[in-house]
Write an enzyme that holds these catalytic residues in place. Sequence first.
Site: not given
Ligand code: NAI
Length: 465
Positions: A38, A185, A318, A444
């Site tokens: 990148r 979310l 991740m 507090h």
């Molecule tokens: P995620 O694993 O958190 O959520 C994916 C969601 O999609 C799950 O609820 C799953 O049940 C749903 N899903 C899977 N297949 C589906 C389908 N065919 N139709 C509808 N729903 C389906 O993955 P996400 O949000 O994409 O994040 C990717 C990675 O990045 C995660 O490991 C996350 O922890 C990390 N991340 C962390 C953040 C943080 O720590 N604040 C912020 C953004 C990402």
Amino acid sequence: MSNPVSYDVIVIGAGPGGYVCAIRAAQLGLKTACVEKRGTLGGTCLNVGCIPSKAMLHASERYEEAGHHLAALGVKVGPVALDLKAMMKHKDSVVESNTKGIEFLFKKNKIDWLKGEGVVTSPGTVKVGSEEYATKHIVIATGSDVVSLPGIIIDEKRIVSSTGALDLAEVPKKMAVIGGGVIGLELGAVWRRLGAEVTVIEFLDRILPGMDGELSREMKKILTKQGVQFKLETKVTGAKTTAKGVDLTLEAAKGGNAETLSADIVLVAVGRKPYVAGLGLDKVGVALDERGRIKTDARFQTSVPGIYAIGDVIAGPMLAHKAEDEGVILAEMLAGQSGHIDYNLIPGVVYTWPEVASVGKTEEQLKAEGVDYKVGKFPFMANGRARAMNATEGFVKILADAKYDRVLGVHIIGPEAGTLIGEATLAMEFGASSEDIARTCHAHPTLEEVLKEAALAVDGRPLHI
Ligand code: NAI
């Protein structure tokens, strides 16, 4: 062509895992290079992930606050208007200063940035472009890539991943988010605040799978109140791009009648997969597991001696901070020291408003493991500081061993949850009991008092409820 420069460590990938590993290795006196294709350092997290999303979350929160919440505090503002271009500019400048910061740290630590795509040609050599470099150790820290769904092609225009969703030129009228996980979310919340009508489609019967069930139920309730719509137990079976947007075909997860949902923008957030393409791993014999992750032992060594892997490309959550900690420990081990990481104590935070944060075991996990536990819960509603902030939604929940009182898990939904979880993580790192937290003097008035009260509640003696 073989380059005369040889290294102790070549790290492939300059995300939080890779660049931190490189810095620590260089600090310990190892001659270190980091390969990154990148144009800027910092990987997904700094360029198109954590950092830009936090800039957008923060800015959109202020927009929402100015439009809807300041009046209740007696602060009158005129009509609030969105300047999306300026908001994006803020986000881009935050990204630029962070990525430039890593460049500075590389120079300071005398780490060579080998620009281009790294290919492992043998256990002791890495090729970047036409140059081949010799090295004692190779660290693969190439991170992860977006996953899509069958029949859904991410064009980053109408059908976007998190990358495209952080760079939309205008606020969509309707946004469909596939996946009710962290990305869905957080970015759904950003665009809802900026004016989009957001529908989250989740395959399972709950959002935030993996987090404590009570948190995910509360989060869904709060986000619904904020205007986000949810379609749980629903799958997307097709997407058709039209002149105006995208028509999604939805079906009940178990199968059934199909319905159509039209949106201007569709965000695909159904998870990420390890990024190993083009590294030449099969040729050198680095083994992958059944989910395409690089297999490693407890010292992060792959199936090939001298080749190591850390971060999203191996097993485990991740998360940037997990990758960073692995990077530090690996560098220390390569320098002859020892290191340790407790995978049970990696906090997880969702940066919505309110935030959600967790560390340790969930109630579901403790039940499945047959552990006898006690629960202490305390709501932000009963906390003076939260009331002063007009931010009273949510609670802290502490799970402690029923016999020994050791804290096994802490789950927070509420203001500053991502900051508050730090105290819980530290306490657990030192093997604290809930009594230890309860007996620690908390200033507090602070939000942290909710943690103390939840700890008191484990023993049935909260003070302010
Ligand atoms: P995620 O694993 O958190 O959520 C994916 C969601 O999609 C799950 O609820 C799953 O049940 C749903 N899903 C899977 N297949 C589906 C389908 N065919 N139709 C509808 N729903 C389906 O993955 P996400 O949000 O994409 O994040 C990717 C990675 O990045 C995660 O490991 C996350 O922890 C990390 N991340 C962390 C953040 C943080 O720590 N604040 C912020 C953004 C990402």
